[in-house]
Structure formats: C-alpha cells, structure tokens
Design a protein around this motif. Structure first.
Motif, PDB file in Angstrom:
ATOM      1  N   VAL A  11       0.839  -1.047  -0.558  1.00 57.47           N
ATOM      2  CA  VAL A  11      -0.390  -0.217  -0.067  1.00 57.47           C
ATOM      3  C   VAL A  11       1.127   1.442  -0.438  1.00 57.47           C
ATOM      4  CG1 VAL A  11      -1.987   1.496   1.675  1.00 57.47           C
ATOM      5  CG2 VAL A  11      -1.634  -0.915   1.381  1.00 57.47           C
ATOM      6  N   THR A  12       0.595   1.812  -0.584  1.00 62.21           N
ATOM      7  CA  THR A  12       1.467   2.753  -1.206  1.00 62.21           C
ATOM      8  C   THR A  12       0.846   4.879  -1.335  1.00 62.21           C
ATOM      9  OG1 THR A  12       3.843   4.046  -2.195  1.00 62.21           O
ATOM     10  CG2 THR A  12       2.086   2.792  -3.720  1.00 62.21           C
ATOM     11  N   GLY A  13       1.396   5.829  -1.610  1.00 61.83           N
ATOM     12  CA  GLY A  13       1.253   6.701  -1.756  1.00 61.83           C
ATOM     13  C   GLY A  13       1.910   8.443  -1.493  1.00 61.83           C
ATOM     14  N   GLY A  14       1.089   9.300  -1.190  1.00 59.65           N
ATOM     15  CA  GLY A  14       2.665  10.309  -1.122  1.00 59.65           C
ATOM     16  C   GLY A  14       2.332  10.356   0.286  1.00 59.65           C
ATOM     17  N   SER A  15       2.952  10.686   0.871  1.00 58.66           N
ATOM     18  CA  SER A  15       3.088  11.627   2.711  1.00 58.66           C
ATOM     19  C   SER A  15       1.437  11.806   3.144  1.00 58.66           C
ATOM     20  CB  SER A  15       4.124  12.142   3.200  1.00 58.66           C
ATOM     21  OG  SER A  15       3.986  12.687   4.286  1.00 58.66           O
ATOM     22  N   ILE A 108      -0.857 -13.194   6.349  1.00 62.42           N
ATOM     23  CA  ILE A 108      -1.184 -11.690   5.530  1.00 62.42           C
ATOM     24  C   ILE A 108      -0.520 -10.807   6.217  1.00 62.42           C
ATOM     25  CG2 ILE A 108      -2.659  -9.863   4.469  1.00 62.42           C
ATOM     26  CD1 ILE A 108      -5.103 -11.126   5.841  1.00 62.42           C
ATOM     27  N   ILE A 109       0.733 -10.068   5.190  1.00 63.41           N
ATOM     28  CA  ILE A 109       1.626  -9.125   5.418  1.00 63.41           C
ATOM     29  C   ILE A 109       1.244  -7.915   4.843  1.00 63.41           C
ATOM     30  CG2 ILE A 109       4.136  -7.592   5.574  1.00 63.41           C
ATOM     31  CD1 ILE A 109       4.328 -11.067   5.004  1.00 63.41           C
ATOM     32  N   ILE A 110       1.131  -6.701   5.580  1.00 58.45           N
ATOM     33  CA  ILE A 110       0.822  -5.249   4.718  1.00 58.45           C
ATOM     34  C   ILE A 110       1.767  -4.480   4.709  1.00 58.45           C
ATOM     35  CG2 ILE A 110      -0.629  -3.232   4.509  1.00 58.45           C
ATOM     36  CD1 ILE A 110      -2.952  -4.622   5.734  1.00 58.45           C
ATOM     37  N   LEU A 111       2.023  -4.007   3.475  1.00 55.90           N
ATOM     38  CA  LEU A 111       3.914  -3.056   3.384  1.00 55.90           C
ATOM     39  C   LEU A 111       3.108  -2.039   3.193  1.00 55.90           C
ATOM     40  CD1 LEU A 111       6.390  -3.065   4.065  1.00 55.90           C
ATOM     41  CD2 LEU A 111       6.845  -3.979   1.166  1.00 55.90           C
ATOM     42  N   GLU A 112       3.141  -0.815   3.791  1.00 57.09           N
ATOM     43  CA  GLU A 112       2.854   0.411   3.624  1.00 57.09           C
ATOM     44  C   GLU A 112       3.940   1.325   3.298  1.00 57.09           C
ATOM     45  OE1 GLU A 112       2.683   3.271   5.154  1.00 57.09           O
ATOM     46  OE2 GLU A 112       1.539   2.722   7.087  1.00 57.09           O
ATOM     47  N   ARG A 121      12.167  -5.304  -6.472  1.00 55.59           N
ATOM     48  CA  ARG A 121      12.571  -6.122  -5.909  1.00 55.59           C
ATOM     49  C   ARG A 121      11.684  -6.464  -4.735  1.00 55.59           C
ATOM     50  NH1 ARG A 121      17.776  -5.098  -2.835  1.00 55.59           N
ATOM     51  NH2 ARG A 121      16.753  -3.948  -2.503  1.00 55.59           N
ATOM     52  N   LEU A 122      11.368  -5.550  -4.137  1.00 56.37           N
ATOM     53  CA  LEU A 122       9.890  -5.537  -3.381  1.00 56.37           C
ATOM     54  C   LEU A 122       9.062  -5.655  -4.240  1.00 56.37           C
ATOM     55  CD1 LEU A 122      10.477  -1.856  -1.221  1.00 56.37           C
ATOM     56  CD2 LEU A 122      10.741  -4.998  -0.337  1.00 56.37           C
ATOM     57  N   ARG A 123       8.236  -4.770  -5.659  1.00 53.57           N
ATOM     58  CA  ARG A 123       7.077  -5.133  -6.107  1.00 53.57           C
ATOM     59  C   ARG A 123       7.534  -6.927  -6.525  1.00 53.57           C
ATOM     60  NH1 ARG A 123       9.210  -0.596  -9.555  1.00 53.57           N
ATOM     61  NH2 ARG A 123       9.761  -2.157 -11.022  1.00 53.57           N
ATOM     62  N   ASN A 124       8.508  -7.760  -6.496  1.00 54.43           N
ATOM     63  CA  ASN A 124       8.104  -8.637  -7.351  1.00 54.43           C
ATOM     64  C   ASN A 124       7.747  -9.523  -5.746  1.00 54.43           C
ATOM     65  OD1 ASN A 124       8.639  -7.983  -9.673  1.00 54.43           O
ATOM     66  ND2 ASN A 124      11.029  -8.889  -9.697  1.00 54.43           N
ATOM     67  N   LEU A 125       7.857  -9.121  -4.557  1.00 61.08           N
ATOM     68  CA  LEU A 125       7.380 -10.394  -3.585  1.00 61.08           C
ATOM     69  C   LEU A 125       5.752 -10.071  -3.306  1.00 61.08           C
ATOM     70  CD1 LEU A 125       9.525  -9.811  -1.097  1.00 61.08           C
ATOM     71  CD2 LEU A 125      10.182 -11.546  -2.615  1.00 61.08           C
ATOM     72  N   MET A 126       4.749  -8.510  -4.344  1.00 63.32           N
ATOM     73  CA  MET A 126       3.623  -8.530  -3.832  1.00 63.32           C
ATOM     74  C   MET A 126       2.337  -9.113  -4.246  1.00 63.32           C
ATOM     75  SD  MET A 126       4.863  -3.886  -2.904  1.00 63.32           S
ATOM     76  CE  MET A 126       5.825  -3.866  -2.550  1.00 63.32           C
ATOM     77  N   ASP A 127       1.345  -9.745  -4.074  1.00 67.52           N
ATOM     78  CA  ASP A 127       0.482 -10.075  -4.238  1.00 67.52           C
ATOM     79  C   ASP A 127      -0.406  -9.120  -4.498  1.00 67.52           C
ATOM     80  OD1 ASP A 127       0.774 -13.561  -3.885  1.00 67.52           O
ATOM     81  OD2 ASP A 127       1.382 -12.123  -1.778  1.00 67.52           O
ATOM     82  N   ILE A 128      -0.064  -7.685  -4.356  1.00 68.21           N
ATOM     83  CA  ILE A 128      -1.330  -6.980  -4.373  1.00 68.21           C
ATOM     84  C   ILE A 128      -0.482  -5.430  -4.386  1.00 68.21           C
ATOM     85  CG2 ILE A 128      -3.466  -5.651  -4.251  1.00 68.21           C
ATOM     86  CD1 ILE A 128      -4.305  -8.714  -2.969  1.00 68.21           C
ATOM     87  N   LYS A 129      -0.629  -4.647  -5.668  1.00 67.45           N
ATOM     88  CA  LYS A 129       0.045  -3.189  -5.290  1.00 67.45           C
ATOM     89  C   LYS A 129      -0.914  -2.368  -5.236  1.00 67.45           C
ATOM     90  CE  LYS A 129       2.385  -4.624  -8.795  1.00 67.45           C
ATOM     91  NZ  LYS A 129       2.288  -5.710  -8.763  1.00 67.45           N
ATOM     92  N   VAL A 130      -1.071  -1.537  -4.114  1.00 68.74           N
ATOM     93  CA  VAL A 130      -2.302  -0.801  -3.959  1.00 68.74           C
ATOM     94  C   VAL A 130      -1.923   0.912  -4.372  1.00 68.74           C
ATOM     95  CG1 VAL A 130      -4.122   0.430  -2.337  1.00 68.74           C
ATOM     96  CG2 VAL A 130      -3.354  -2.270  -2.864  1.00 68.74           C
ATOM     97  N   TYR A 131      -2.225   1.664  -4.618  1.00 69.24           N
ATOM     98  CA  TYR A 131      -2.071   3.352  -4.947  1.00 69.24           C
ATOM     99  C   TYR A 131      -2.491   3.570  -4.142  1.00 69.24           C
ATOM    100  CZ  TYR A 131       0.855   7.376  -6.249  1.00 69.24           C
ATOM    101  OH  TYR A 131       0.824   9.280  -6.337  1.00 69.24           O
ATOM    102  N   ILE A 184      -6.341   1.793  -8.030  1.00 68.37           N
ATOM    103  CA  ILE A 184      -5.660   2.715  -7.329  1.00 68.37           C
ATOM    104  C   ILE A 184      -7.145   3.244  -6.414  1.00 68.37           C
ATOM    105  CG2 ILE A 184      -5.187   4.996  -7.982  1.00 68.37           C
ATOM    106  CD1 ILE A 184      -4.003   4.696 -10.780  1.00 68.37           C
ATOM    107  N   VAL A 185      -6.293   4.075  -5.431  1.00 68.08           N
ATOM    108  CA  VAL A 185      -7.609   3.905  -4.294  1.00 68.08           C
ATOM    109  C   VAL A 185      -7.752   5.747  -4.675  1.00 68.08           C
ATOM    110  CG1 VAL A 185      -8.545   3.899  -2.026  1.00 68.08           C
ATOM    111  CG2 VAL A 185      -7.271   1.901  -3.399  1.00 68.08           C
ATOM    112  N   PRO A 186      -8.620   6.247  -4.627  1.00 70.02           N
ATOM    113  CA  PRO A 186      -9.151   7.899  -4.644  1.00 70.02           C
ATOM    114  C   PRO A 186      -9.222   7.470  -3.324  1.00 70.02           C
ATOM    115  CG  PRO A 186     -10.589   7.182  -6.398  1.00 70.02           C
ATOM    116  CD  PRO A 186      -9.647   6.047  -6.205  1.00 70.02           C
ATOM    117  N   GLU A 187      -8.712   9.144  -2.780  1.00 68.31           N
ATOM    118  CA  GLU A 187      -9.375   9.398  -0.855  1.00 68.31           C
ATOM    119  C   GLU A 187      -9.019   8.423  -0.135  1.00 68.31           C
ATOM    120  OE1 GLU A 187      -9.151  12.593  -1.269  1.00 68.31           O
ATOM    121  OE2 GLU A 187      -9.197  13.000  -2.649  1.00 68.31           O
ATOM    122  N   GLY A 188      -8.059   8.042  -0.359  1.00 71.05           N
ATOM    123  CA  GLY A 188      -7.726   6.531   0.922  1.00 71.05           C
ATOM    124  C   GLY A 188      -8.672   5.860   1.237  1.00 71.05           C
TER     125      GLY A 188
END
Length: 213
Positions: A11-15, A108-112, A121-131, A184-188
């Motif tokens: 799970v990523t996105g700006g600060s 389940i691991i949530i990496l944020e 390398r990190l992307r390749n370990l993820m099953d789901i990538k969320v922005y 992509i998740v608008p508005e968190g």
C-alpha cells in the motif's frame, strides 16, 4: 502439511495520502486472520554515526534514505515463513533505536510506505499493489497534524521539509510509481467501496492457498 506462503499487500501513496488508514481498514476487515502491518519508515537507514544536524539534513523522501536491502531480505524471510527481528525507528532521534521487534510470519502482510513500488525487488514480492491517490492540499494538512502530534515537530520544520523535499520528491519519485499499481484508491480511507473490494480479493487469495476463512 507445509505452511502456506503469506499474502503480501503493498500500500503506497504520498505522505498524508491515507495509506496507513487504508492499511488499518483492511486489517480490521480481515479480523480473525493473522496479520502484520510493516511500514517502510521502519527501514530508514541507520544514522547513528551521524550528528543530529546531519540527520536532520537527510532527504527522507528519496529512495536512498531507505535500507531496502534489509527490507527485501526480511520480507522475503517472512514469505518463506521465517521469523525476523525487525528494526525500530526513533523519529525524535532521526535514526534507529537499539531495539528490534520479533515478528513471526503471519498469513497476511501489509507493507506500507511512500516508495515501496520504486524498488522492483519489493514489487516482485507483492501479491497486490495498491496506490492511494489524494490531493496535495489534503496531504500537507494531514502531515502537519500528524507530525506535530505524533512526532513532536514544529510547524515551521514541517512546512520547510514539505516545500524543500516532500513535495518535489513526491512528483519525482512517488507519483510515477502509480503505474505499477494493480489498484488505485482515490481519497484513501474514505473510499469504503475500494477497501471492501480489496478485502474480498485478499480473502479469495487466502482461500486459493488453502487458508481457512
């Protein structure tokens, strides 16, 4: 019977985008499963050898601010059902503490974190990538509120850091990683539909791997 590999959700996105809120919302919806939320901030470089002024001058929104080698190593260990000793970061001291936290491999691991999709390398370990995609104005307001209350920073230092590093680094390094996202998740955290869909997808993956739901 061999233990199933954990599901890894990035799970990523700006600060201030709401990625932590989204992560905890997924966590709450998956109540009953063994889960661990790992933040990329935990893996900021160890700066114990630097002076406080040097630490404060570091660009913490640049990819080189993180020890991604250690993050990759420990995330991969968890994926192979091996326990880790995770570092603990001290925000007041701008470096790691001498403590670590023992983490057993969960289902389940949530990496944020702001730059988890920047490293292949990190992307390749993820099953789901969320922005998590949130307007700049909302993100700076959230950052001011958080850093003053939780991290003991002055409003002057927060604004200065935002203008000199946070905003330019967001547009140079973080926003471009949107192209790697599956969702992509608008508005968190306010986007309940997206969060519910994410939880459903995680349940589907768990069932496919033979986990009990």
């Amino acid at each position: 019977m061999a233990r199933k590999r954990p599901v890894v959700i990035g799970v990523t996105g700006g600060s201030g985008s709401g990625k932590t809120t989204v992560s905890h919302a997924i966590y709450d919806l998956m109540n009953g499963q063994s889960m661990e939320i790992i933040t990329q901030d935990t893996y900021y470089n160890d700066q114990a050898s630097m002076t406080m002024e040097e630490r404060k001058a570091v660009n913490y929104d640049h990819p080189l601010a993180f020890d991604n080698d250690l993050l990759y190593q420990q995330l991969d260990q968890l994926r192979h059902n091996q326990a880790i000793e995770m570092p603990v970061y001290n925000y007041a001291e701008y470096t790691r503490s001498n403590e670590t936290r023992h983490v057993e491999p969960p289902e389940i691991i949530i990496l944020e974190g702001i730059l988890i999709l920047d490293d292949e390398r990190l992307r390749n370990l993820m099953d789901i990538k969320v922005y998590v995609d949130t307007d700049d104005d909302i993100r700076i307001i959230r950052r001011i509120q958080r850093d003053m209350v939780e991290r003991g920073r002055s409003i002057e230092s927060i604004i200065d850091q935002y203008l000199t590093t946070v905003k330019p680094m967001y547009h140079e390094f973080i926003e471009p990683t949107k192209r790697y996202a599956d969702i992509i998740v608008p508005e968190g955290g306010k986007n309940q539909v997206a969060i519910d869909l994410l939880a459903t997808k995680v349940r589907d993956i768990l069932v496919q791997r033979g986990h009990r739901i």
